[in-house]
Motif scaffolding. Structure first.
Motif, PDB file in Angstrom:
ATOM      1  N   ASN A 224       9.986  -0.604 -11.339  1.00 22.23           N
ATOM      2  CA  ASN A 224       8.578  -0.426 -11.704  1.00 22.23           C
ATOM      3  C   ASN A 224       7.849  -0.030 -10.416  1.00 22.23           C
ATOM      4  O   ASN A 224       7.465  -0.886  -9.628  1.00 22.23           O
ATOM      5  CB  ASN A 224       7.986  -1.702 -12.296  1.00 22.23           C
ATOM      6  CG  ASN A 224       6.585  -1.484 -12.831  1.00 22.23           C
ATOM      7  OD1 ASN A 224       6.225  -0.370 -13.199  1.00 22.23           O
ATOM      8  ND2 ASN A 224       5.777  -2.524 -12.852  1.00 22.23           N
ATOM      9  N   MET A 225       7.707   1.271 -10.199  1.00 22.14           N
ATOM     10  CA  MET A 225       7.199   1.770  -8.918  1.00 22.14           C
ATOM     11  C   MET A 225       5.668   1.683  -8.886  1.00 22.14           C
ATOM     12  O   MET A 225       4.959   2.685  -8.971  1.00 22.14           O
ATOM     13  CB  MET A 225       7.691   3.197  -8.675  1.00 22.14           C
ATOM     14  CG  MET A 225       9.207   3.259  -8.593  1.00 22.14           C
ATOM     15  SD  MET A 225       9.906   4.700  -7.779  1.00 22.14           S
ATOM     16  CE  MET A 225       9.352   6.018  -8.813  1.00 22.14           C
ATOM     17  N   LEU A 226       5.194   0.451  -8.746  1.00 21.19           N
ATOM     18  CA  LEU A 226       3.766   0.175  -8.738  1.00 21.19           C
ATOM     19  C   LEU A 226       3.324  -0.157  -7.313  1.00 21.19           C
ATOM     20  O   LEU A 226       3.956  -0.962  -6.633  1.00 21.19           O
ATOM     21  CB  LEU A 226       3.460  -0.984  -9.685  1.00 21.19           C
ATOM     22  CG  LEU A 226       1.988  -1.278  -9.980  1.00 21.19           C
ATOM     23  CD1 LEU A 226       1.842  -1.784 -11.407  1.00 21.19           C
ATOM     24  CD2 LEU A 226       1.426  -2.313  -9.030  1.00 21.19           C
ATOM     25  N   ALA A 227       2.273   0.491  -6.856  1.00 16.62           N
ATOM     26  CA  ALA A 227       1.751   0.245  -5.507  1.00 16.62           C
ATOM     27  C   ALA A 227       0.241   0.425  -5.525  1.00 16.62           C
ATOM     28  O   ALA A 227      -0.333   0.957  -6.488  1.00 16.62           O
ATOM     29  CB  ALA A 227       2.399   1.200  -4.500  1.00 16.62           C
TER      30      ALA A 227
ATOM     31  N   ASP B 209       0.861  -1.184   0.000  1.00 17.75           N
ATOM     32  CA  ASP B 209       0.000   0.000   0.000  1.00 17.75           C
ATOM     33  C   ASP B 209       0.895   1.231   0.000  1.00 17.75           C
ATOM     34  O   ASP B 209       1.885   1.291   0.726  1.00 17.75           O
ATOM     35  CB  ASP B 209      -0.896  -0.009   1.241  1.00 17.75           C
ATOM     36  CG  ASP B 209      -2.014   1.014   1.140  1.00 17.75           C
ATOM     37  OD1 ASP B 209      -1.697   2.224   1.099  1.00 17.75           O
ATOM     38  OD2 ASP B 209      -3.190   0.616   1.118  1.00 17.75           O
ATOM     39  N   VAL B 210       0.548   2.201  -0.829  1.00 19.77           N
ATOM     40  CA  VAL B 210       1.398   3.386  -0.948  1.00 19.77           C
ATOM     41  C   VAL B 210       1.476   4.157   0.367  1.00 19.77           C
ATOM     42  O   VAL B 210       2.453   4.871   0.631  1.00 19.77           O
ATOM     43  CB  VAL B 210       0.876   4.300  -2.092  1.00 19.77           C
ATOM     44  CG1 VAL B 210      -0.437   4.962  -1.692  1.00 19.77           C
ATOM     45  CG2 VAL B 210       1.902   5.366  -2.462  1.00 19.77           C
ATOM     46  N   ARG B 211       0.479   3.996   1.260  1.00 17.02           N
ATOM     47  CA  ARG B 211       0.449   4.773   2.499  1.00 17.02           C
ATOM     48  C   ARG B 211       1.485   4.292   3.511  1.00 17.02           C
ATOM     49  O   ARG B 211       2.208   5.107   4.097  1.00 17.02           O
ATOM     50  CB  ARG B 211      -0.949   4.721   3.111  1.00 17.02           C
ATOM     51  CG  ARG B 211      -2.002   5.416   2.264  1.00 17.02           C
ATOM     52  CD  ARG B 211      -3.405   5.147   2.769  1.00 17.02           C
ATOM     53  NE  ARG B 211      -3.807   3.757   2.573  1.00 17.02           N
ATOM     54  CZ  ARG B 211      -4.978   3.265   2.941  1.00 17.02           C
ATOM     55  NH1 ARG B 211      -5.866   4.058   3.538  1.00 17.02           N
ATOM     56  NH2 ARG B 211      -5.278   2.000   2.708  1.00 17.02           N
ATOM     57  N   ASP B 212       1.568   2.960   3.722  1.00 20.28           N
ATOM     58  CA  ASP B 212       2.544   2.477   4.703  1.00 20.28           C
ATOM     59  C   ASP B 212       3.672   1.672   4.065  1.00 20.28           C
ATOM     60  O   ASP B 212       4.608   1.251   4.747  1.00 20.28           O
ATOM     61  CB  ASP B 212       1.866   1.655   5.801  1.00 20.28           C
ATOM     62  CG  ASP B 212       1.175   0.405   5.269  1.00 20.28           C
ATOM     63  OD1 ASP B 212       1.276   0.138   4.059  1.00 20.28           O
ATOM     64  OD2 ASP B 212       0.536  -0.292   6.078  1.00 20.28           O
TER      65      ASP B 212
ATOM     66  N   LYS C 180      -6.452   0.674  -5.803  1.00 18.45           N
ATOM     67  CA  LYS C 180      -6.151   0.046  -7.097  1.00 18.45           C
ATOM     68  C   LYS C 180      -4.656   0.203  -7.392  1.00 18.45           C
ATOM     69  O   LYS C 180      -4.012   1.156  -6.930  1.00 18.45           O
ATOM     70  CB  LYS C 180      -6.988   0.668  -8.211  1.00 18.45           C
ATOM     71  CG  LYS C 180      -6.754   2.153  -8.443  1.00 18.45           C
ATOM     72  CD  LYS C 180      -7.663   2.689  -9.535  1.00 18.45           C
ATOM     73  CE  LYS C 180      -7.374   4.145  -9.868  1.00 18.45           C
ATOM     74  NZ  LYS C 180      -7.676   5.055  -8.755  1.00 18.45           N
ATOM     75  N   PRO C 181      -4.093  -0.727  -8.173  1.00 14.72           N
ATOM     76  CA  PRO C 181      -2.658  -0.637  -8.487  1.00 14.72           C
ATOM     77  C   PRO C 181      -2.374   0.523  -9.430  1.00 14.72           C
ATOM     78  O   PRO C 181      -3.118   0.763 -10.379  1.00 14.72           O
ATOM     79  CB  PRO C 181      -2.361  -1.985  -9.157  1.00 14.72           C
ATOM     80  CG  PRO C 181      -3.673  -2.438  -9.696  1.00 14.72           C
ATOM     81  CD  PRO C 181      -4.722  -1.913  -8.765  1.00 14.72           C
ATOM     82  N   GLU C 182      -1.286   1.215  -9.160  1.00 12.21           N
ATOM     83  CA  GLU C 182      -0.952   2.383  -9.975  1.00 12.21           C
ATOM     84  C   GLU C 182       0.561   2.567  -9.997  1.00 12.21           C
ATOM     85  O   GLU C 182       1.231   2.410  -8.969  1.00 12.21           O
ATOM     86  CB  GLU C 182      -1.624   3.627  -9.387  1.00 12.21           C
ATOM     87  CG  GLU C 182      -1.448   4.883 -10.222  1.00 12.21           C
ATOM     88  CD  GLU C 182      -2.168   6.085  -9.622  1.00 12.21           C
ATOM     89  OE1 GLU C 182      -1.902   7.217 -10.074  1.00 12.21           O
ATOM     90  OE2 GLU C 182      -2.998   5.883  -8.712  1.00 12.21           O
ATOM     91  N   THR C 183       1.102   2.852 -11.186  1.00  8.54           N
ATOM     92  CA  THR C 183       2.525   3.158 -11.311  1.00  8.54           C
ATOM     93  C   THR C 183       2.729   4.635 -10.989  1.00  8.54           C
ATOM     94  O   THR C 183       2.120   5.502 -11.621  1.00  8.54           O
ATOM     95  CB  THR C 183       3.037   2.850 -12.726  1.00  8.54           C
ATOM     96  OG1 THR C 183       2.824   1.457 -13.010  1.00  8.54           O
ATOM     97  CG2 THR C 183       4.524   3.143 -12.842  1.00  8.54           C
TER      98      THR C 183
ATOM     99  N   THR D 134       5.835  -5.358  -9.314  1.00  6.21           N
ATOM    100  CA  THR D 134       6.374  -4.143  -8.702  1.00  6.21           C
ATOM    101  C   THR D 134       7.819  -4.374  -8.312  1.00  6.21           C
ATOM    102  O   THR D 134       8.198  -5.480  -7.908  1.00  6.21           O
ATOM    103  CB  THR D 134       5.559  -3.726  -7.458  1.00  6.21           C
ATOM    104  OG1 THR D 134       6.093  -2.498  -6.940  1.00  6.21           O
ATOM    105  CG2 THR D 134       5.626  -4.783  -6.364  1.00  6.21           C
ATOM    106  N   SER D 135       8.635  -3.367  -8.484  1.00  2.58           N
ATOM    107  CA  SER D 135      10.048  -3.438  -8.111  1.00  2.58           C
ATOM    108  C   SER D 135      10.508  -2.025  -7.770  1.00  2.58           C
ATOM    109  O   SER D 135      10.790  -1.222  -8.654  1.00  2.58           O
ATOM    110  CB  SER D 135      10.871  -4.021  -9.260  1.00  2.58           C
ATOM    111  OG  SER D 135      12.231  -4.077  -8.913  1.00  2.58           O
TER     112      SER D 135
END
Length: 744
Positions: free
Chosen positions: A334-337, A34-37, A342-345, A179-180
């Motif tokens: 690939n900065m996907l979170a 999750d992009v938040r934590d 929803k998944p987003e780059t 994601t990487s």
């Protein structure tokens, strides 16, 4: 079953919906952070479970098996190996930018050694994890949802105060996406967050003044600095990472190359692969500058030592290592979170924007909760202060009441019915009391020692402190600038305590160029015994040992050292080996099995003919099979780049019996298993493509097959034995192809 229970739907639509539901479940609930934590669900649940178990940084370690079992039973109903694997990685400081778990015991090594079983290792939270990742969970800062069986509650996201997605990075594979995200420096990430809070319109290029690039825990050097801006803007790209190599002086004027830092991608089994690749460079004579290689790595750090010969070309050797081994590698970004469900780059600034918005949400919820508590405290304090001013009247009310309910009604609503007062004046004053329900209860619960002067002073001081906190919290909640200032103050405190120096250098380095020295072309002698062990020796060595070499080996011929050796097999294949891949050395060296150097498999097929590719390129080759199918093939058809090609086409259950080069005036004698002989002129055999089966060379009786094929040149007097009698092959009449021949 009634028609009402049957749901008619298009199968493809149902399948599509079901697959998308499954894919999103994997992406959101398992594979991606999750992009938040910046945490995956298994990581979040493990840390929360440790928090709930009280496995704090200042308390004793607890067995990993206990943590894993509790996490699995309460929050993560999957295999224990996935939970323990996540716990181990969170404790490995060579994988994480900031380790979140303090491991005690064998938690693996940078060289790929696995962690000990969970029953042996112990763990507890790191101090930063407890303070910056799990703090304030009791202040309603995040939403809680029921666990899988609705017997417990778990947080949707942890109230992480630092940009963990950048600090620790993440790797994960979902359905149709991956994601990487590389790890970054904690101090630099905090600086970037503060810069964004001061200027929300900051660009990625401006942000890179604070976060110049990834900071891998293994150190190394990022070699393509100019490409980082594009990677951070698009969220995708490739980072070139090199290991750090130092030159040391050794005894006797020699030098050694010491690798002190490795690319992040070399962690684990790739260190062993690097050692093997270096050894392979020496064995294949790509370099002769390396004398020895040793891995002296320890807990103190990486130390791989390459001993060099005197006068070695160090720069050329470095370039060779960068080009041909994992000492220079690519980290795919690939900065996907998961953002907003929803998944987003995401770009660098977008990740920080999500983090900052989350910080405002967390702090808003925190200070609303704290403000509510302080308001409640203020209410009680004000009630007690007022009570101290009329304490005599309150005591009279309490003494005159027959039950608590009467006293409470008097304190809150001024109802004096049934209460005995000493005077009318007291009753009149009692009717004016208007405490709240909470204040009245606090007065009833108050102990007499609170009436001591110092206690009253302490109560007043607490009240003033409460008023100050209320003012502070209201300021945070009503003024975004004040909240931002407070968040930045906390971030600076975390940076001061947990910041560490950058480990990875960032630079623009020239592409490693390897100038391969031209190989000196010379003649060598190929030797291969009947067991398939092959080698090459120089001509002078062969001449000194000619008699023994011819006697001990099945194939002996001169070839170029830069050419190829061809192996024709009974299955109709031709395998090729570069002559340079064969060991070159002493006559008495054993050699190497051709199985190890080519696709030839001695368990499945048998070699029929071995030759130099250059020697047959200008010749015709004759093929003969057990079913008496024969043909000529131009040798140029066997010149190919592939290591294995089909040399001829075979019918079912047929095998190649003989392959030989054609010479002028040569005749061919076919001998069947039932002792039938047929001699034909080789120039009567038609030329075919290698993909053809050929033509029939001899008519065979039922259940008969060719047993042997002999080739005769002029003056060749070859004799074979048939049923105890000798047969001179050159005396056989030259017949026509596709006839039965004669029996002996």
């Amino acid at each position: 079953m009634s028609d009402q229970n049957i749901i008619q739907t298009e199968y493809s639509e149902h399948l599509q919906k079901s697959f998308l539901d499954y894919a999103m479940s994997v992406i959101v609930a398992r594979a991606f952070p999750d992009v938040r934590d910046g945490l995956k669900p298994v990581q979040r649940r493990t840390l929360y479970d440790m928090y709930e178990l009280g496995v704090r940084y200042d308390r004793p370690y607890k067995k990993s098996a206990r943590i894993v079992g509790d996490t699995m039973g309460k929050y993560h109903p999957h295999g224990d190996s996935s939970i323990y694997g996540a716990l181990v990685v969170l404790a490995q400081d060579f994988k994480e930018g900031q380790a979140l778990i303090d491991g005690h015991g064998n938690f693996g090594s940078i060289e790929g050694d696995g962690a000990a079983a969970m029953r042996y290792t112990e763990a507890r939270l790191q101090k930063i994890t407890q303070e910056a990742y799990l703090g304030d969970l009791d202040k309603d800062v995040v939403d809680f949802i029921p666990n899988y069986d609705e017997t417990e509650k778990e947080p949707v996201v942890l109230p992480v105060r630092v940009p963990n997605l950048l600090i620790n990075g993440s790797e994960g594979i979902g359905v149709g996406m991956v994601t990487s995200i590389p790890p970054h420096n904690l101090g630099e990430c905090i600086d970037g967050v503060i810069a964004y809070m001061k200027n929300p319109d900051i660009t990625n290029a401006e942000m890179m003044e604070y976060i110049p690039g990834p900071d891998f825990p293994t150190g190394g050097i990022i070699a393509n600095k100019d490409e980082l801006l594009s990677i951070y803007e698009t969220g995708q790209g490739k980072i070139k990472v090199r290991g750090k190599v130092e030159l040391e002086k050794a005894k006797g004027g020699k030098e050694r190359l010491v690798i002190t830092e490795i690319p992040y991608t070399m962690i684990g089994a790739n260190i062993g692969k690097f050692l093997n690749d270096v050894a392979s460079l020496v064995e294949t004579r790509k370099t002769s500058d390396i004398v020895d290689i040793t891995n002296q790595s320890s807990k103190e750090g990486i130390r791989i030592v390459l001993e060099l010969k005197r006068g070695a070309d160090v720069e050329a050797l470095k370039n060779l290592l960068y080009k041909k081994t994992k000492l220079e590698d690519t980290f795919g970004v690939n900065m996907l979170a998961v953002a907003d469900g929803k998944p987003e780059t995401l770009s660098l600034v977008q990740i920080i924007r999500h983090h900052v918005n989350f910080q405002f949400d967390v702090n808003t919820r925190k200070y609303k909760t704290l403000l509510s508590k302080e308001m409640d405290k203020k209410e009680i304090q004000e009630g007690l202060i007022e009570a101290c001013n009329v304490i005599d009247l309150i005591i009279e009310v309490l003494r005159g009441s027959k039950e608590v309910k009467q006293a409470k009604a008097c304190l809150t609503e001024g109802i004096t019915d049934g209460i005995a007062f000493k005077s009318k004046e007291s009753e009149k004053m009692a009717k004016q009391l208007h405490f709240t329900q909470n204040q009245a209860q606090a007065i009833l619960d108050m102990r007499l020692h609170r009436l001591v002067g110092l206690e009253i002073e302490a109560l007043m001081a607490d009240h003033n402190e409460t008023l100050a906190k209320i003012a502070e919290y209201q300021d945070y909640l009503s003024n975004r600038a004040s909240m931002a200032k407070h968040i930045m103050k906390e971030l600076k405190a975390y940076k001061k305590e947990y910041e560490r120096a950058r480990r990875t250098e960032i630079d623009n380095l020239a592409e490693a160029v390897v100038e391969e020295k031209p190989i000196e072309v010379k003649d060598v002698v190929f030797l291969m015994d009947r067991f398939g062990y092959a080698k090459t020796i120089d001509l002078a060595t062969y001449e000194r040992n000619k008699e023994a070499a011819d006697a001990e080996n099945k194939y002996v011929f001169v070839c170029k050292n830069v050419g190829k050796i061809c192996i024709f097999t009974d299955h109709g294949n031709m395998h090729s080996i570069k002559t340079l891949d064969l060991p070159f050395g002493k006559f008495r060296d054993k050699g190497v099995p051709i199985d190890n150097l080519s696709n030839y498999d001695s368990k499945q097929e048998r070699f029929i003919y071995v030759c130099d590719l250059d020697a047959i390129a200008g010749q015709k080759m004759i093929f003969a099979t057990k079913t008496a199918m024969i043909k000529q093939v131009d040798g140029t058809e066997f010149v190919a780049s592939k290591r294995t090609i089909a040399a001829t086409k075979l019918a079912d259950d047929d095998l190649v019996l003989n392959v030989s080069p054609l010479t002028e005036g040569m005749t061919m004698v076919m001998r069947s298993a039932k002792e039938a002989f047929l001699r034909i002129a080789c120039d009567t055999i038609p030329e075919k493509k290698k993909t053809a089966i050929g033509v029939r060379g001899m008519k065979l009786d039922a259940q008969d097959e060719l047993q042997a094929v002999y080739f005769l040149t002029e003056g060749d007097n070859r004799v074979v034995e048939v049923k105890g009698k000798e047969v001179s092959l050159n005396r056989l009449h030259i017949g026509n192809r596709d006839t039965k021949g004669v029996k002996r």
